[in-house]
Each structure stands twice: as C-alpha cells, then as structure tokens.
Design a protein around this motif. Sequence first.
Motif: not given
Length: 325
Positions: A275-293, A296-305
Amino acid sequence: MFLNKRLMSPEFLYYKALEKRTELDFEERRNLYNIQKGFDGECLYDKIFDEIGHESVYILRNLYLKAGKSITQFDSIVISMDRVAVNEIKNYSGDYHYENNTWYRNGKQLKDNAHIQLSRAKGKIIQLRDEAGLHFNVEGAVIFTGDDFRLTTESDHIWSETVIRNQLRNYFRQFKDDRISDKAKSIVRHIKNAIAENPYFEEKADLSRLQRGLYCGKCESFDLRKGRFQFTCASCGAIESNETHLLRAMSDHKFLFYNQPITKQSILHLIDNQISEDVVYRFLKKHCHINLMGKKTTYTFKYYDWEEPIAEIKQNQRYKDKIES
C-alpha cells in the motif's frame, strides 16, 4: 454484570500473529495450543455465567492487579455488597490427583499448583481490602471447565475450593441472592484503581522470520490481487479494503513488537510496501496516537486490537469488505 470484555492476552495475540507469518517451532505451537485452550475455558465460563444470569453481582475479568510491590493476574473476580469471590479458571483434561500439597497428572508430578495460585490471588484481594479500609469477605474457587477433567484427592480443603464442570451452574446460582450496592461499587473502584499492565510479556518477533505483506482475513493467504482501494484474495475471492488490511497490520505490529512504537517505515516494511506511503500515513493518523520526538514521528495504535476499530469502520465503509462466512 460483566464490567469489562474478556480480551485475548498479548501473548495469545502475539502467537496468533506470528503463526500467520511464519512456521511455528514445537515450543511455539505448544504455547499457542495451551493459551488457546485456556482462553476457550474462560469463554465457556463466561457463556455459562451468562446463561445463569449475573445481574446481582459485578464481574471483572482477565486483569492484572498491583498490590504492594507485586502484580498478580486474575481470571475472574465476582463482587457483591459483602464478598469478593476470586475464580481461577483451568481448562484441564485427563486424570489428576492431589496429595501432600502436590498435583499429579497421569501419575506425573506437575510444577504448577492451581490452588496455590488461587491462594495467592485471594491474598492480594485481602491486601487491597485492608489498604482501602473496606470490610468484605474474600473467598474463591478453582473452576475446572473441561468436561473430561477428573480429580481424585482426600483433601477436604481442595474439594472446598474446587468447582468442576457439572457443578458450575449450581456454583453460579449461589450469586443470584447477592446484591450490588454503593459498597459494591466502592469495592469495584478500589480494584480498578489497582489495575496494572501485564509485566510478564516480553516476546519480540524476529523480523527475518516473518513473511512480509498483506494476507486475507478469511483464508490467510498472502496471494492477493491489488485494486485501487481494495485487495481481492486469489485463493478464496474475499475482498477487503486498504483500511481493513492496514488495521490488521497495525494490530499485528503491536503484538509482534510489543511496547515498541510504530513508524511509517516499520509498517511499510511489514506489509512489503503493498500500500502506498501516502495511504499508510493517512490511516496511521486516523487510527494511532501521534508521538513527536524531535524530527522523529512514531505512532501508538489507539485500540487494544484490530477487532474494535474494524467493527466501527464497517458501518461507514465507502469500499465495502466482502467476506462470505
């Protein structure tokens, strides 16, 4: 009433994700089998409790509690106005014997002792009770859900804290005369305040072992045909959206690399850039908490599973998943 959902443990979800992407060795297959069997026994416990009814008690399931400096796992805690019952659930099968503080299966001594586990768990509830200045009785039972479990022992103490499958409905019926009240709510509150993360799960997958890419949610085949917004499984014909596949990949990543943050590159690597990088980025922003360090940007899944968000997105999907059961 059940106050929380019984979730698969991180260890269970780790092995399930690992199994889809590599061949398990003997020890891994045995661990997965034992975890699956234990979880099935817990689900059967819940099912029978549902059938009998549990409106007069509160029930907390599958959690870790911190009391003092230690953390203890609990399968089920039943709470009413004046008592708390700890249930240790075991889905054993075969012939068991208890003698001189030791358990045997088919004549072989076992290292684990379910009743010692129960005693330890009861002790933690007593510690929490005393620290909170509350007053209630603490009791418990080891629940053996297997229909081919057989126990022999001359210990009255063991029998007094043992419930086998054909006794389970009568055991649950004893709670129908209990009541929930403000005191019961206070007990629940203090127990919830002691909830801790599982400190014992430390598995981490070897990335070099894993098959990268996306796989079918129905037959688990990696042979997918890519469309613009969906993938079609070449093996069974199931159709799933890019979002569905990415939610599954985020959940797999969470448990395969537990306590490690997601990055855009780590997800792209896991899914083999299908899946393209742009699509991955869009859904990471939708379904994860964004951590700015810094940079470097990391993501934490919002849900248990992945099962929690997938139930939500299916209601409003523009490009529908089509999986026949």
